[in-house]
Design an enzyme around this catalytic site. Structure first.
Site, PDB file in Angstrom:
ATOM      1  N   HIS A 107       0.836  -1.221   0.000  1.00 20.03           N
ATOM      2  CA  HIS A 107       0.000   0.000   0.000  1.00 20.03           C
ATOM      3  C   HIS A 107       0.868   1.268   0.000  1.00 20.03           C
ATOM      4  O   HIS A 107       0.442   2.299   0.498  1.00 20.03           O
ATOM      5  CB  HIS A 107      -0.949   0.035   1.199  1.00 20.03           C
ATOM      6  CG  HIS A 107      -1.692  -1.249   1.423  1.00 20.03           C
ATOM      7  ND1 HIS A 107      -2.897  -1.530   0.826  1.00 20.03           N
ATOM      8  CD2 HIS A 107      -1.378  -2.345   2.165  1.00 20.03           C
ATOM      9  CE1 HIS A 107      -3.304  -2.735   1.197  1.00 20.03           C
ATOM     10  NE2 HIS A 107      -2.393  -3.253   2.008  1.00 20.03           N
ATOM     11  N   SER A 131      14.234  22.118 -15.891  1.00 19.67           N
ATOM     12  CA  SER A 131      13.034  22.929 -16.091  1.00 19.67           C
ATOM     13  C   SER A 131      13.436  24.251 -16.729  1.00 19.67           C
ATOM     14  O   SER A 131      14.522  24.768 -16.472  1.00 19.67           O
ATOM     15  CB  SER A 131      12.360  23.170 -14.740  1.00 19.67           C
ATOM     16  OG  SER A 131      11.590  24.349 -14.773  1.00 19.67           O
ATOM     17  N   LYS A 184      15.562  22.193 -10.671  1.00 19.25           N
ATOM     18  CA  LYS A 184      14.912  20.933 -11.027  1.00 19.25           C
ATOM     19  C   LYS A 184      15.783  19.978 -11.831  1.00 19.25           C
ATOM     20  O   LYS A 184      16.524  20.368 -12.714  1.00 19.25           O
ATOM     21  CB  LYS A 184      13.666  21.223 -11.860  1.00 19.25           C
ATOM     22  CG  LYS A 184      12.608  21.950 -11.085  1.00 19.25           C
ATOM     23  CD  LYS A 184      11.738  20.997 -10.325  1.00 19.25           C
ATOM     24  CE  LYS A 184      10.564  20.686 -11.198  1.00 19.25           C
ATOM     25  NZ  LYS A 184       9.602  19.837 -10.613  1.00 19.25           N
ATOM     26  N   GLU A 199       9.260   8.872 -16.829  1.00 15.72           N
ATOM     27  CA  GLU A 199       7.867   9.302 -17.022  1.00 15.72           C
ATOM     28  C   GLU A 199       7.378   8.979 -18.433  1.00 15.72           C
ATOM     29  O   GLU A 199       6.241   8.555 -18.632  1.00 15.72           O
ATOM     30  CB  GLU A 199       7.735  10.804 -16.758  1.00 15.72           C
ATOM     31  CG  GLU A 199       7.851  11.134 -15.274  1.00 15.72           C
ATOM     32  CD  GLU A 199       7.999  12.635 -15.006  1.00 15.72           C
ATOM     33  OE1 GLU A 199       7.778  13.446 -15.924  1.00 15.72           O
ATOM     34  OE2 GLU A 199       8.351  12.976 -13.864  1.00 15.72           O
TER      35      GLU A 199
END
Ligand code: ARG
Length: 464
Positions: free
Chosen positions: A156, A277, A283, A290
């Protein structure tokens, strides 16, 4: 427009219909397979006496020169032709004249395209399996270096029990191993040659289908000509196997994204596989992971697309089946890119062992072991579970781990606690005592790593 089927027609096809019908822009990818099939077909035609040896030699020379010229950029595959089959035949006739017109004897584009797609798919099945071997070798390497790298195991997405990095990655080893097994299984089932099926009903020429099958490295010829020209099961199976493999890569990506987050810091993705970024200078984003997660959808989409295309097709060949190509090519390309990139990213990723170990010492991953400790001391498991539950609540209140309590504090909860408890619930003990086969305990983990090594060494053959 240079079509193969002019004779029966009085009028011309509309320009839009021609474009709509043509497949050259995407089936030009099958040039090498088309020529390979034609070499085998003409070889066989000469063996059975349908064409002469000289004609066969001219055909072979012509076909090879077409392939070479396209590869050298001297000959362009243009949309003047309907499909790659027309392109090759028209160019062959241009080059060698009448002998070229005999190549299509006893053959239809239906069995030709069935063969080309099968040859192409077989090659990609083998190539994907090789890429999987790289993935398994990379995993194997990291696993063997991290048998004692402790980390929290989750259920979980909540910390559950301590495991090791080797154990966690071992789960992915199993997934990609099954993916490899699936590919081999597909290879075994699909490796039969449809060539010689004609348009649908075979042919009246004395074709030697065993010979063409052998020349093209198939186990043998297929056994029903109507099925042969309209079977795309092998492609559906491949897309299904790729979808499952992408599902595994996507889950792995999700974990890498979580592990790479500021909160976890379990891993650092190499600069070669991250991006920045345009506005936030701090970043470093896990875009590759992704995108792998994102591209999974289009591979599933290809599978659904082909299933849907095939579901209403009466026997034998229908033009709907031309729709098998674009989606499959896209899915195969993308799945292979994802697998390659993910493997490279994994091989260069830094694992922050300290952060993982620190995380494992927090979050009560040893609570089960603390309960088991009391069981060994004679407390029934259900009571032990409840005692440790209260203990955990106490620790949450004090913002500390069970191991941080004094023996006096522990004894408040149960007089069965002794000073040996600290050793019994240490991270090292918790992992080392998990010795059931498949568990993270180093003794069994090393056995699994040996088995994995043997799999990598033994599974792949010359052909597969
Ligand atoms: N371009 C077709 C395909 O991809 C090749 C077969 C054409 N056969 C035909 N009878 N029109 O399926």
């Amino acid at each position: 427009m240079a079509q193969l089927w002019g004779g029966r027609f009085e009028g011309n096809i509309s320009e839009l219909a021609w474009k709509f019908n043509a497949s050259i822009n995407f089936d030009k990818r099958l040039l090498a397979q088309d020529i390979q099939g034609s070499l085998a077909h003409s070889e066989m035609l000469a063996k059975v006496g349908v064409i002469t040896k000289e004609e066969k030699e001219a055909i072979h020379k012509g076909l090879k020169s077409i392939l070479q010229d396209v590869r050298d950029g001297k000959l362009e595959i243009t949309d003047k032709y309907e499909d790659v089959h027309s392109f090759v035949e028209a160019n062959l006739i241009d080059r060698i004249g009448d002998a070229g017109k005999k190549l299509h004897t006893g053959r239809s584009r239906n069995d030709q395209v069935a063969l080309d797609m099968r040859l192409y798919t077989r090659g990609e099945v083998v190539h994907t399996a090789k890429l999987l071997k790289n993935m398994l070798s990379t995993l194997q390497q990291i696993m063997s270096e991290n048998v004692e790298t402790y980390m929290p195991g989750f259920t979980h997405l909540q910390k559950a029990q301590p495991v090791t990095l080797a154990h966690h990655l071992g789960a992915y080893f199993e997934m990609f191993k099954r993916d490899s097994l699936r590919l081999k299984d597909i290879y075994e089932r699909m490796n039969y040659c449809p060539l010689g099926s004609g348009a649908l009903a075979g042919t009246t020429y004395p074709l030697d289908r065993d010979l063409t099958a052998e020349l093209l490295d198939f186990y043998g010829p297929t056994l029903n000509s109507m099925d042969s020209v309209s079977d795309r099961d092998y492609l559906i199976e491949f897309l299904s196997a790729l979808s499952t493999m992408m599902m595994h890569l996507s889950r792995f990506s999700e974990e890498v994204i979580i592990w790479n987050s500021n909160e976890y810091r379990f891993v650092e993705i190499d600069d070669a596989y991250s991006t920045g970024s345009s506005i936030m200078p701090q970043k470093k984003n896990p875009d590759i992971a992704e995108l792998v997660r994102g591209k999974t959808g289009r591979v599933y989409g290809a599978l659904m697309s082909l299933y849907t295309t095939m579901k209403g097709i009466p026997l034998a060949y229908d033009k709907d089946m031309q729709e098998d190509k674009e989606v499959s090519f896209d899915a195969i390309d993308n799945a292979q890119h994802c697998l390659t990139l993910f493997t490279d990213m994994l091989a260069t990723m830094k694992f922050n062992n300290l952060a993982m170990e620190k995380s494992a010492t927090k979050g009560f991953t040893n609570a089960t072991d603390a309960a088991d400790y009391l069981v060994v001391k004679g407390v029934p498991f259900r009571d032990a579970h409840s005692i440790i539950g209260r203990l955990v609540l106490y620790c949450i209140d004090k913002d500390c781990a069970i191991d941080n309590l004094t023996i006096e504090e522990l004894k408040e909860f149960s007089d069965k606690f002794d000073s040996d408890v600290f050793e019994a619930i240490s991270l090292k003990t918790c992992v080392e005592k998990r010795l059931t086969l498949g568990a993270p305990g180093p003794l069994v983990m090393n056995k699994v790593i040996e088995a994995n090594k043997a799999f990598i060494n033994d599974f792949w053959t010359d052909k597969f």
